[in-house]
Design a protein around this motif. Structure first.
Motif, mmCIF file in Angstrom:
data_model
loop_
_atom_site.group_PDB
_atom_site.id
_atom_site.type_symbol
_atom_site.label_atom_id
_atom_site.label_comp_id
_atom_site.label_asym_id
_atom_site.label_seq_id
_atom_site.Cartn_x
_atom_site.Cartn_y
_atom_site.Cartn_z
ATOM 1 N N SER A 1 72.056 46.326 51.983
ATOM 2 C CA SER A 1 71.620 45.041 52.539
ATOM 3 C C SER A 1 70.319 44.585 51.885
ATOM 4 C CB SER A 1 71.459 45.164 54.058
ATOM 5 O OG SER A 1 70.961 43.964 54.606
ATOM 6 N N ASP A 2 69.385 45.513 51.699
ATOM 7 C CA ASP A 2 68.110 45.173 51.048
ATOM 8 C C ASP A 2 68.332 44.668 49.625
ATOM 9 O OD1 ASP A 2 66.662 45.915 53.311
ATOM 10 O OD2 ASP A 2 66.080 47.873 52.488
ATOM 11 N N GLN B 1 69.956 41.175 49.660
ATOM 12 C CA GLN B 1 68.972 40.159 50.014
ATOM 13 C C GLN B 1 67.983 39.929 48.870
ATOM 14 O OE1 GLN B 1 69.216 38.267 52.620
ATOM 15 N NE2 GLN B 1 67.412 37.044 52.146
ATOM 16 N N GLN B 2 67.561 41.011 48.231
ATOM 17 C CA GLN B 2 66.662 40.901 47.079
ATOM 18 C C GLN B 2 67.306 40.034 45.991
ATOM 19 O OE1 GLN B 2 66.510 44.530 44.864
ATOM 20 N NE2 GLN B 2 64.910 43.832 43.497
ATOM 21 N N THR C 1 67.406 36.404 47.120
ATOM 22 C CA THR C 1 66.059 35.829 47.059
ATOM 23 C C THR C 1 65.696 35.524 45.619
ATOM 24 O OG1 THR C 1 65.399 37.008 49.053
ATOM 25 C CG2 THR C 1 63.630 36.294 47.599
ATOM 26 N N GLN C 2 66.010 36.458 44.734
ATOM 27 C CA GLN C 2 65.707 36.319 43.311
ATOM 28 C C GLN C 2 66.416 35.119 42.687
ATOM 29 O OE1 GLN C 2 66.863 39.954 41.256
ATOM 30 N NE2 GLN C 2 67.260 38.852 39.380
ATOM 31 N N PRO D 1 64.505 32.725 51.471
ATOM 32 C CA PRO D 1 63.430 33.524 52.062
ATOM 33 C C PRO D 1 63.973 34.838 52.616
ATOM 34 C CG PRO D 1 63.888 31.559 53.394
ATOM 35 C CD PRO D 1 64.790 31.497 52.199
ATOM 36 N N GLU D 2 63.145 35.878 52.622
ATOM 37 C CA GLU D 2 63.547 37.187 53.138
ATOM 38 C C GLU D 2 64.081 37.074 54.563
ATOM 39 O OE1 GLU D 2 64.370 41.090 53.945
ATOM 40 O OE2 GLU D 2 63.995 40.241 51.971
ATOM 41 N N GLY D 3 63.465 36.235 55.371
ATOM 42 C CA GLY D 3 63.880 36.087 56.762
ATOM 43 C C GLY D 3 65.212 35.383 56.936
ATOM 44 N N LYS D 4 65.808 34.915 55.873
ATOM 45 C CA LYS D 4 67.098 34.216 55.934
ATOM 46 C C LYS D 4 68.273 35.195 55.912
ATOM 47 C CE LYS D 4 69.680 30.548 55.759
ATOM 48 N NZ LYS D 4 70.102 30.033 57.024
ATOM 49 N N ARG D 5 67.976 36.476 55.976
ATOM 50 C CA ARG D 5 69.024 37.503 55.896
ATOM 51 C C ARG D 5 69.992 37.370 57.076
ATOM 52 N NH1 ARG D 5 68.050 43.703 54.426
ATOM 53 N NH2 ARG D 5 66.159 42.723 53.663
#
Length: 128
Positions: free
Chosen positions: A19-20, A23-24, A27-28, A33-37
């Motif tokens: 998941s990380d 999301q990374q 985002t890239q 935004p990170e909080g949009k996960r």
């Protein structure tokens, strides 16, 4: 929203890391935004998860649902980033990763009491 499917014995031990990395990558490439996960992990019994010949039990299906509007080059960049980042950081070979991007018109999305075509305050761009 992202939905991740895999055999539970393979997926459960890596789901937070996977998941990380997803999301990374988003985002890239998409500047989310990170909080949009918004990820859903679906670990399946081996008997409930059929996958193509030539793949291993590490086979993982990643379904990305997003509002339409992004350029083909952006979506291809996301797919390539996912393959590269998942292989280097999680150790799943690209042959065992399948990525599907599903797009829907903004009016087909509903969140925060409105439809996607009505929202005015996104902190990221959809038409990139």
């Amino acid at each position: 929203m992202v939905v991740i499917y895999g055999i539970k014995e393979q997926l459960n031990p890596i789901k937070a890391q996977l998941s990380d990395v997803i999301q990374q990558s988003m985002t890239q490439v998409l500047n989310l935004p990170e909080g949009k996960r918004s990820h859903r992990i679906v670990p399946l019994d081996k008997s409930d998860f059929y996958y193509p010949e030539g793949r291993t039990e590490a086979y993982t299906l990643i379904e990305i649902n997003m509002m339409e509007g992004r350029k083909v080059a952006t979506k291809k960049a996301l797919i390539k980033a996912l393959f590269a980042n998942i292989e280097s950081q999680v150790g799943i070979n690209p042959i065992d990763i399948e990525i599907i991007i599903k797009e829907q018109p903004p009016h087909c999305w509903g969140f925060r009491g409105m439809t996607g075509d009505e929202v005015q305050d996104l902190t990221y761009k959809v038409n990139t």
